[in-house]
Design an enzyme around this catalytic site. Structure first.
Site, short mmCIF file in Angstrom:
data_model
loop_
_atom_site.label_atom_id
_atom_site.label_comp_id
_atom_site.label_asym_id
_atom_site.label_seq_id
_atom_site.Cartn_x
_atom_site.Cartn_y
_atom_site.Cartn_z
N THR A 296 0.77 -1.64 0.04
CA THR A 296 0.06 0.49 -0.01
C THR A 296 0.86 1.40 -0.13
O THR A 296 1.69 0.99 0.12
CB THR A 296 -0.90 0.18 1.24
OG1 THR A 296 -1.31 0.96 2.04
CG2 THR A 296 0.01 -0.24 2.49
N ASP A 297 0.47 2.42 -0.64
CA ASP A 297 0.75 3.47 -0.70
C ASP A 297 1.44 3.71 1.05
O ASP A 297 2.01 4.77 1.21
CB ASP A 297 0.08 4.92 -1.13
CG ASP A 297 -0.68 5.16 -0.93
OD1 ASP A 297 -1.67 4.78 -0.66
OD2 ASP A 297 -2.25 5.88 -1.55
N GLU A 298 0.33 3.50 1.44
CA GLU A 298 0.47 3.69 2.95
C GLU A 298 1.55 3.85 3.83
O GLU A 298 1.76 4.30 4.95
CB GLU A 298 -0.96 2.87 4.00
CG GLU A 298 -1.74 4.37 3.70
CD GLU A 298 -3.19 3.77 4.62
OE1 GLU A 298 -2.53 3.46 6.04
OE2 GLU A 298 -4.29 3.50 4.58
N TYR B 215 -1.38 -0.36 11.08
CA TYR B 215 -1.60 -1.10 10.47
C TYR B 215 -0.42 -0.49 8.93
O TYR B 215 -0.18 -1.85 8.42
CB TYR B 215 -2.76 -0.22 9.80
CG TYR B 215 -3.31 -0.89 7.67
CD1 TYR B 215 -3.31 -1.94 7.29
CD2 TYR B 215 -2.92 0.52 6.83
CE1 TYR B 215 -3.56 -1.98 5.98
CE2 TYR B 215 -3.37 0.00 5.67
CZ TYR B 215 -2.93 -1.50 5.31
OH TYR B 215 -3.52 -1.55 3.71
N LYS C 197 2.63 -3.28 6.88
CA LYS C 197 2.38 -2.87 5.47
C LYS C 197 4.28 -3.31 5.57
O LYS C 197 4.07 -4.27 4.48
CB LYS C 197 1.01 -2.81 5.31
CG LYS C 197 -0.23 -2.92 5.17
CD LYS C 197 0.04 -4.22 4.69
CE LYS C 197 0.02 -4.41 2.73
NZ LYS C 197 -0.88 -6.19 2.57
P1 NAD Z 1 -10.14 -6.57 2.88
O1 NAD Z 1 -10.54 -6.23 4.70
O2 NAD Z 1 -10.97 -6.34 1.56
O3 NAD Z 1 -10.03 -7.92 2.65
C1 NAD Z 1 -9.13 -8.63 3.54
C2 NAD Z 1 -9.17 -10.15 3.18
O4 NAD Z 1 -8.32 -11.10 3.74
C3 NAD Z 1 -10.72 -11.20 3.70
O5 NAD Z 1 -11.52 -11.58 3.15
C4 NAD Z 1 -9.88 -12.11 5.14
O6 NAD Z 1 -10.77 -12.43 5.02
C5 NAD Z 1 -8.59 -12.34 4.20
N1 NAD Z 1 -7.73 -12.26 5.88
C6 NAD Z 1 -7.72 -11.96 6.80
N2 NAD Z 1 -6.49 -12.62 7.67
C7 NAD Z 1 -6.41 -13.24 6.73
C8 NAD Z 1 -5.36 -14.74 6.97
N3 NAD Z 1 -4.54 -14.22 8.41
N4 NAD Z 1 -5.76 -15.31 6.82
C9 NAD Z 1 -6.19 -15.47 5.44
N5 NAD Z 1 -7.23 -15.09 4.93
C10 NAD Z 1 -6.90 -13.02 5.78
O7 NAD Z 1 -9.06 -5.71 2.19
P2 NAD Z 1 -9.26 -5.80 0.94
O8 NAD Z 1 -8.81 -3.95 0.93
O9 NAD Z 1 -9.36 -5.77 -0.41
O10 NAD Z 1 -7.40 -5.44 0.96
C11 NAD Z 1 -6.41 -6.08 0.27
C12 NAD Z 1 -5.36 -6.15 0.13
O11 NAD Z 1 -4.93 -5.07 -0.41
C13 NAD Z 1 -4.47 -5.97 1.22
O12 NAD Z 1 -3.07 -6.16 1.82
C14 NAD Z 1 -4.72 -4.45 1.60
O13 NAD Z 1 -3.62 -4.11 2.72
C15 NAD Z 1 -3.60 -3.68 -0.04
N6 NAD Z 1 -4.73 -2.60 0.14
C16 NAD Z 1 -5.72 -2.34 -0.21
C17 NAD Z 1 -6.16 -1.29 -0.59
C18 NAD Z 1 -7.29 -0.36 -0.81
O14 NAD Z 1 -8.14 0.94 -0.63
N7 NAD Z 1 -8.56 -1.19 0.22
C19 NAD Z 1 -5.29 -0.03 -1.41
C20 NAD Z 1 -4.09 -0.43 -1.37
C21 NAD Z 1 -3.52 -1.82 -0.66
O1 DAU Z 2 -4.01 4.38 0.64
C1 DAU Z 2 -4.15 2.90 0.46
C2 DAU Z 2 -5.33 2.55 1.93
O2 DAU Z 2 -6.25 2.84 1.72
C3 DAU Z 2 -5.26 0.72 2.32
O3 DAU Z 2 -4.04 0.09 2.37
C4 DAU Z 2 -6.03 0.39 3.06
O4 DAU Z 2 -6.33 -0.79 3.24
C5 DAU Z 2 -7.46 1.33 3.06
O5 DAU Z 2 -8.00 1.14 3.73
C6 DAU Z 2 -7.21 3.11 2.46
O6 DAU Z 2 -7.04 3.41 3.85
P1 DAU Z 2 -7.83 4.69 4.57
O7 DAU Z 2 -7.33 5.24 5.66
O8 DAU Z 2 -6.89 6.03 3.07
O9 DAU Z 2 -9.11 4.32 3.75
P2 DAU Z 2 -10.68 4.63 4.36
O10 DAU Z 2 -11.62 4.33 3.46
O11 DAU Z 2 -10.40 4.53 6.05
O12 DAU Z 2 -10.55 6.21 5.16
C7 DAU Z 2 -10.42 7.47 3.93
C8 DAU Z 2 -10.27 8.93 4.13
O13 DAU Z 2 -11.35 8.94 4.98
C9 DAU Z 2 -9.33 8.73 5.71
O14 DAU Z 2 -8.72 10.15 5.32
C10 DAU Z 2 -9.63 8.46 6.87
C11 DAU Z 2 -11.64 9.30 5.78
N1 DAU Z 2 -13.24 7.82 6.58
C12 DAU Z 2 -12.65 6.63 7.11
C13 DAU Z 2 -14.32 6.33 7.41
C14 DAU Z 2 -14.71 5.44 7.17
C15 DAU Z 2 -14.16 9.12 7.09
O15 DAU Z 2 -13.16 11.15 7.15
N2 DAU Z 2 -14.51 8.84 7.76
C16 DAU Z 2 -15.17 7.71 7.87
O16 DAU Z 2 -16.08 6.91 8.01
#
Ligand code: NAD
Ligand code: DAU
Length: 331
Positions: A125-127, A153, A157
């Site tokens: 992730t970019d985080e 988190y 990562k």
């Molecule tokens: P998500 O939370 O929707 O899904 C995570 C999945 O992993 C779920 O199906 C969960 O059951 C499974 N899981 C969790 N712990 C596990 C374990 N111990 N063993 C097996 N399975 C397990 O997450 P997402 O948003 O789809 O993110 C997927 C990946 O992409 C993550 O690694 C996250 O860090 C990365 N990522 C997410 C974003 C985003 O914006 N959502 C952006 C960049 C990177």
């Molecule tokens: O940048 C990639 C990341 O993006 C991934 O690695 C993470 O898995 C994914 O959850 C996401 O992280 P963020 O923290 O950026 O996403 P989130 O949707 O939780 O929040 C987006 C922005 O919105 C953040 O600035 C917090 C804000 N927010 C979030 C929630 C849930 C609110 O203001 N209100 C809310 O209720």
């Protein structure tokens, strides 16, 4: 080709499985997922009983489950999406993030070493880069930006990334890493900003915006992320990191107002709530490397992707209602 996809019952992993299935119908896909609260088997219902697909409910931290599966399946490629992914939950309870995101990645890579693979891809992730100031729009994260994390988190990562690069250097494991910006699209769990706001607005419930809502995220349609990972696993270079993002920075408040407008809901639903602890201000990816080396460019413009996403939530009420009432856990 045999691919193990971990975390395939979650948001991006499931979209990636659908992407693979469409593009490479001959590939065998094995999905490993623990089905935590974020995993939803219902999402995979259309593919569960299909040929060349296998679902295994398992924890990636569990060597006793992972090793025999690798011995049996002998995958060519492993793509690790499995993670605890929600920043707010990591602030409440860091430990499971360290377990799954760090130890789980190590267990998978050990199995890869033991059974030999062509590629282990770590979905990062970019985080891991921390955040950028709001008053420096000229700054972007590049692959050379040092890790500088803010939350449990992102620290977990970044740890997994370092471990993956160490496995490459020490054991020559053919590792690649992608660091993507915020994704949005179908099947995203309604705890994340965009689906939470859509679902709450549809239910005429308050829309909780942290602090002033001026934090900036760089949004990418989930299919464009899947396309990038597809290019990296097939053509990326061992030991390399690729940033993925589409230059689409938006303030949280602007996103929430846009969702209200698209759904015809009043902005009076918006409520400012206590800010997230350690809240990152701005994320912004420089995707020049993946564009230059692999030819990746995003296909979906935000104004189209957000409409598709909102319509998906309108048309798939049963998907998110079963999450809100807990029924999805019984699927
Ligand atoms: P998500 O939370 O929707 O899904 C995570 C999945 O992993 C779920 O199906 C969960 O059951 C499974 N899981 C969790 N712990 C596990 C374990 N111990 N063993 C097996 N399975 C397990 O997450 P997402 O948003 O789809 O993110 C997927 C990946 O992409 C993550 O690694 C996250 O860090 C990365 N990522 C997410 C974003 C985003 O914006 N959502 C952006 C960049 C990177
Ligand atoms: O940048 C990639 C990341 O993006 C991934 O690695 C993470 O898995 C994914 O959850 C996401 O992280 P963020 O923290 O950026 O996403 P989130 O949707 O939780 O929040 C987006 C922005 O919105 C953040 O600035 C917090 C804000 N927010 C979030 C929630 C849930 C609110 O203001 N209100 C809310 O209720």
């Amino acid at each position: 080709m045999k691919i193990i996809v971990t975390g395939g019952a979650g948001f991006i992993g499931s979209n990636f499985i659908f992407y693979l299935r469409k593009k490479y119908p001959d590939y065998r896909i094995v999905c490993i997922d623990k089905l935590t609260y974020a995993g939803n088997l219902h999402t995979l219902k259309g593919i569960l009983n299909s040929e060349n697909f296998r679902f295994v409910k398992a924890d990636i931290c569990d060597r006793k489950a992972v090793d025999p599966l690798f011995a049996e399946e002998r995958p060519d490629i492993v793509v690790n999406f499995a993670a605890e992914s929600h920043v707010d939950r990591s602030i409440e309870n860091p430990e499971i993030f360290l377990q799954t995101n760090i130890i789980g990645t190590a267990v998978l890579m050990d199995a890869c070493r033991e059974y030999g693979i062509k590629r282990f891809h770590q979905v990062s992730t970019d985080e891991v880069y921390g955040d950028l100031p709001l008053d420096r729009p000229d700054l972007f994260f590049t692959e050379r930006t040092p890790p500088h994390t803010s939350s449990p988190y992102s620290s977990s990562k970044a740890s997994a990334d370092l471990l993956a690069l160490a496995y490459h250097r020490t054991y020559q494991l053919p590792v690649t890493i992608s660091r993507c910006s915020n994704n949005y699209g179908p099947y995203q769990f309604p705890e994340k900003l965009i689906p939470l706001m859509i679902v709450n607005a549809l239910n005429d419930k308050p829309l909780p915006v942290y602090g002033e809502g001026i934090n900036v995220r760089d949004w990418l349609y989930v299919e464009d992320h899947c396309k990038a990972i597809d290019m990296i696993i097939h053509n990326g270079k061992d030991g390399e990191v690729y940033n993925v993002g589409g230059h689409n920075e938006m303030r949280n408040m602007d996103i929430v107002k846009l969702i209200c407008k698209e759904l015809g809901k009043p902005e009076s639903l918006i409520e400012h709530v206590t800010d997230r602890k350690g809240h990152d201000m701005r994320y912004a990816i420089d995707p020049a490397k993946i564009h230059a080396e692999l030819g990746w460019l995003p296909d979906t413009k935000f104004e189209n992707g957000i409409k598709t996403t909102i319509n998906w939530y309108i048309n798939n009420k049963n998907w998110w209602e079963s999450i809100l009432n807990g029924a999805y856990r019984n699927y």
